[in-house]
Design an enzyme around this catalytic site. Structure first.
Site, mmCIF file in Angstrom:
data_model
loop_
_atom_site.group_PDB
_atom_site.id
_atom_site.type_symbol
_atom_site.label_atom_id
_atom_site.label_comp_id
_atom_site.label_asym_id
_atom_site.label_seq_id
_atom_site.Cartn_x
_atom_site.Cartn_y
_atom_site.Cartn_z
ATOM 1 N N ILE A 288 0.843 -1.204 0.000
ATOM 2 C CA ILE A 288 0.000 0.000 0.000
ATOM 3 C C ILE A 288 0.880 1.257 0.000
ATOM 4 O O ILE A 288 0.633 2.196 -0.765
ATOM 5 C CB ILE A 288 -0.966 -0.021 1.206
ATOM 6 N N ALA B 198 -3.479 2.728 8.212
ATOM 7 C CA ALA B 198 -3.112 1.345 8.548
ATOM 8 C C ALA B 198 -3.959 0.791 9.700
ATOM 9 O O ALA B 198 -4.977 0.119 9.454
ATOM 10 C CB ALA B 198 -1.627 1.272 8.853
ATOM 11 N N ARG B 199 -3.577 1.090 10.942
ATOM 12 C CA ARG B 199 -4.340 0.618 12.092
ATOM 13 C C ARG B 199 -4.205 1.626 13.231
ATOM 14 O O ARG B 199 -3.119 2.190 13.457
ATOM 15 C CB ARG B 199 -3.831 -0.749 12.579
ATOM 16 N N ASP C 108 -8.218 7.128 9.090
ATOM 17 C CA ASP C 108 -9.245 6.174 8.628
ATOM 18 C C ASP C 108 -9.462 5.080 9.659
ATOM 19 O O ASP C 108 -10.450 4.359 9.607
ATOM 20 C CB ASP C 108 -8.783 5.550 7.295
ATOM 21 N N GLU D 138 -12.187 1.001 17.572
ATOM 22 C CA GLU D 138 -13.229 1.345 16.589
ATOM 23 C C GLU D 138 -14.542 0.694 16.982
ATOM 24 O O GLU D 138 -14.530 -0.429 17.466
ATOM 25 C CB GLU D 138 -12.820 0.825 15.205
ATOM 26 N N HIS E 126 -13.027 3.933 8.612
ATOM 27 C CA HIS E 126 -12.364 2.715 8.131
ATOM 28 C C HIS E 126 -12.864 2.307 6.734
ATOM 29 O O HIS E 126 -13.450 1.233 6.561
ATOM 30 C CB HIS E 126 -12.555 1.562 9.126
ATOM 31 N N GLY F 1 -10.851 2.140 3.976
ATOM 32 C CA GLY F 1 -9.729 1.760 3.104
ATOM 33 C C GLY F 1 -10.079 0.878 1.913
ATOM 34 O O GLY F 1 -9.852 1.238 0.767
ATOM 35 N N SER F 2 -10.664 -0.280 2.190
ATOM 36 C CA SER F 2 -10.897 -1.241 1.099
ATOM 37 C C SER F 2 -12.342 -1.199 0.602
ATOM 38 O O SER F 2 -12.763 -2.090 -0.147
ATOM 39 C CB SER F 2 -10.556 -2.651 1.586
HETATM 40 P P1 NAP Z 1 2.825 -4.966 3.574
HETATM 41 O O1 NAP Z 1 2.957 -5.075 2.087
HETATM 42 O O2 NAP Z 1 3.197 -6.130 4.414
HETATM 43 O O3 NAP Z 1 3.663 -3.669 4.025
HETATM 44 C C1 NAP Z 1 3.941 -3.375 5.348
HETATM 45 C C2 NAP Z 1 5.212 -2.531 5.399
HETATM 46 O O4 NAP Z 1 5.444 -2.151 6.747
HETATM 47 C C3 NAP Z 1 6.446 -3.275 4.904
HETATM 48 O O5 NAP Z 1 7.141 -2.448 4.019
HETATM 49 C C4 NAP Z 1 7.263 -3.532 6.169
HETATM 50 O O6 NAP Z 1 8.649 -3.466 5.871
HETATM 51 C C5 NAP Z 1 6.831 -2.354 7.056
HETATM 52 N N1 NAP Z 1 6.952 -2.683 8.480
HETATM 53 C C6 NAP Z 1 6.502 -3.787 9.137
HETATM 54 N N2 NAP Z 1 6.845 -3.743 10.429
HETATM 55 C C7 NAP Z 1 7.529 -2.583 10.590
HETATM 56 C C8 NAP Z 1 8.178 -1.980 11.708
HETATM 57 N N3 NAP Z 1 8.189 -2.562 12.913
HETATM 58 N N4 NAP Z 1 8.797 -0.788 11.521
HETATM 59 C C9 NAP Z 1 8.812 -0.210 10.301
HETATM 60 N N5 NAP Z 1 8.226 -0.734 9.207
HETATM 61 C C10 NAP Z 1 7.606 -1.908 9.363
HETATM 62 O O7 NAP Z 1 1.345 -4.606 3.983
HETATM 63 P P2 NAP Z 1 0.236 -3.819 3.120
HETATM 64 O O8 NAP Z 1 -0.519 -4.766 2.289
HETATM 65 O O9 NAP Z 1 0.884 -2.630 2.499
HETATM 66 O O10 NAP Z 1 -0.745 -3.373 4.318
HETATM 67 C C11 NAP Z 1 -0.257 -2.547 5.369
HETATM 68 C C12 NAP Z 1 -1.282 -2.405 6.475
HETATM 69 O O11 NAP Z 1 -2.353 -1.574 6.039
HETATM 70 C C13 NAP Z 1 -1.997 -3.716 6.879
HETATM 71 O O12 NAP Z 1 -1.240 -4.422 7.843
HETATM 72 C C14 NAP Z 1 -3.327 -3.251 7.394
HETATM 73 O O13 NAP Z 1 -3.313 -3.178 8.796
HETATM 74 C C15 NAP Z 1 -3.497 -1.858 6.815
HETATM 75 N N6 NAP Z 1 -4.685 -1.771 5.939
HETATM 76 C C16 NAP Z 1 -5.676 -0.889 6.259
HETATM 77 C C17 NAP Z 1 -6.788 -0.813 5.450
HETATM 78 C C18 NAP Z 1 -7.903 0.137 5.765
HETATM 79 O O14 NAP Z 1 -9.060 -0.206 5.516
HETATM 80 N N7 NAP Z 1 -7.631 1.327 6.238
HETATM 81 C C19 NAP Z 1 -6.907 -1.622 4.308
HETATM 82 C C20 NAP Z 1 -5.865 -2.493 4.011
HETATM 83 C C21 NAP Z 1 -4.751 -2.570 4.844
HETATM 84 P P3 NAP Z 1 9.731 -4.301 6.751
HETATM 85 O O15 NAP Z 1 9.186 -5.683 6.900
HETATM 86 O O16 NAP Z 1 10.994 -4.208 5.962
HETATM 87 O O17 NAP Z 1 9.834 -3.579 8.039
#
Ligand code: NAP
Length: 317
Positions: A156, A235-236, A260, A265, A283, A285-286
């Site tokens: 994302i 994110a969360r 968001d 929540e 919320h 996002g999706s």
């Molecule tokens: P993703 O592809 O797994 O990306 C997560 C990123 O966060 C990775 O680049 C990871 O890199 C980094 N990360 C993880 N732990 C970290 C830490 N401790 N410190 C710094 N960076 C860290 O996930 P995504 O698909 O993009 O989704 C991300 C999040 O968005 C989901 O987990 C979800 O909670 C949220 N989301 C929200 C909605 C909504 O409705 N608002 C919808 C979809 C998703 P490294 O592993 O290298 O650290």
């Protein structure tokens, strides 16, 4: 035929698909099941398709019947599920990556625009027809040429970066590991939060909620930002210490926030509601039809893949 429980109502297309592939117990009233009701309904089931509103903590997981082999979460985030507890019981947990990245990135950009351009105040004034145009009316922050910090440059985050680049923003990011140049597309890597926050005119939080990321925005780290920075979170909610952000907004250290997602929540901290410079969404996002169908279909296919092959490419534990 495998028997599954689907804890929340899905769009009709997806419920039809689930009913063709499984003996599916649907939730046509979209009732929010209590822990005891959920456990009761999983009796005799092989899998449960959960949503982020289901708290699958250790206690709940330990009470699931032995027949449950998969928890398929209808979300990419899985902070609502205790992965270790599931693993101990031999239960696979799966998620729905990729298919929601575009829709969520759109909301990520909306948060940035809404917060920087004072959309909440503008919408309220327009609805009440009590505004008068003037050269200095509701002046906001322009994005062109400003620095966007992305905390969590994953699927994302990278999509948000692509759109933000086209708005003329300069991209900085922090992950635990640096991306390949191909994925960075010119974005500047920071190996610490402090380094990223200190150059973020606008921050977009895109990392998962984990023990490590809980309250990453807090009393101390909010001070790393330039005065007048904007913080957005797609994110969360658990990643933000609400009191610290609200305090920083109230004393104008932080110019605006775009949110968001929230702790507890749908009960937002009332401090957000009192501050005009907070742009809030419930919320979303999706929340597009295509994306919700794609997510549900993937959550259903994940269960099927697991029972057909004994594994699943979207297994997260
Ligand atoms: P993703 O592809 O797994 O990306 C997560 C990123 O966060 C990775 O680049 C990871 O890199 C980094 N990360 C993880 N732990 C970290 C830490 N401790 N410190 C710094 N960076 C860290 O996930 P995504 O698909 O993009 O989704 C991300 C999040 O968005 C989901 O987990 C979800 O909670 C949220 N989301 C929200 C909605 C909504 O409705 N608002 C919808 C979809 C998703 P490294 O592993 O290298 O650290």
């Amino acid at each position: 035929m495998k028997k599954i429980l689907i804890t929340r109502r899905l769009l009709k297309e997806s419920e039809d698909k689930a009913s063709k592939m499984f003996d599916a117990n649907l939730n046509s009233n979209d009732e929010l099941y209590s822990q005891s009701k959920l456990i009761e309904l999983t009796q005799g089931c092989d899998a449960v398709l959960t949503s982020l509103t289901d708290k699958m903590d250790e206690e709940t997981i330990n009470k699931l019947p032995d027949s449950i082999k998969v928890i398929s979460n209808f979300a990419v985030g899985f902070g609502n599920i205790d992965l270790e507890a599931a693993k101990k019981r031999g239960i696979a947990v799966t998620n729905t990556p990729e298919v929601l990245s575009d829709a969520t990135a759109e909301i990520g950009i909306l948060l940035i625009l809404g917060a920087c351009r004072r959309a909440s105040e503008g919408i309220e004034a327009a609805r009440e027809s009590n505004w008068k145009w003037s050269a200095d009316y509701l002046i906001g922050k322009q994005l062109t040429g400003t620095r966007l910090g992305i905390l969590g440059m994953g699927r994302i985050g990278q999509k948000i970066a692509n759109i933000a680049r086209s708005l003329g923003m300069i991209i900085h990011y922090h992950n635990r590991s640096k991306l390949s140049e191909d994925k960075e597309q010119g974005a500047i890597y920071h190996d610490s939060l402090k380094s990223l926050f200190s150059v973020s005119d606008v921050l977009s939080i895109c990392c998962p909620a984990t023990k490590e990321t809980e309250n990453m925005i807090n009393k101390e780290t909010v001070e790393y930002f330039p005065k007048g920075a904007v913080i957005t979170n797609v994110a969360r909610g658990d990643i933000v210490d609400d009191e610290a952000l609200i305090d920083a907004l109230n004393r104008r250290k932080i110019y605006a926030a775009g949110l968001d997602v929230y702790k507890n929540e749908p009960n937002l901290n009332p401090g957000y509601l009192k501050n005009k410079s907070v742009f809030i969404l419930p919320h979303l996002g999706s929340a597009t039809k295509d994306t919700r169908i794609a997510m549900a279909n993937l959550a259903i296919d994940n269960i099927n893949e697991f029972f057909e092959t004994g594994n699943c490419k979207n297994k997260v534990n």
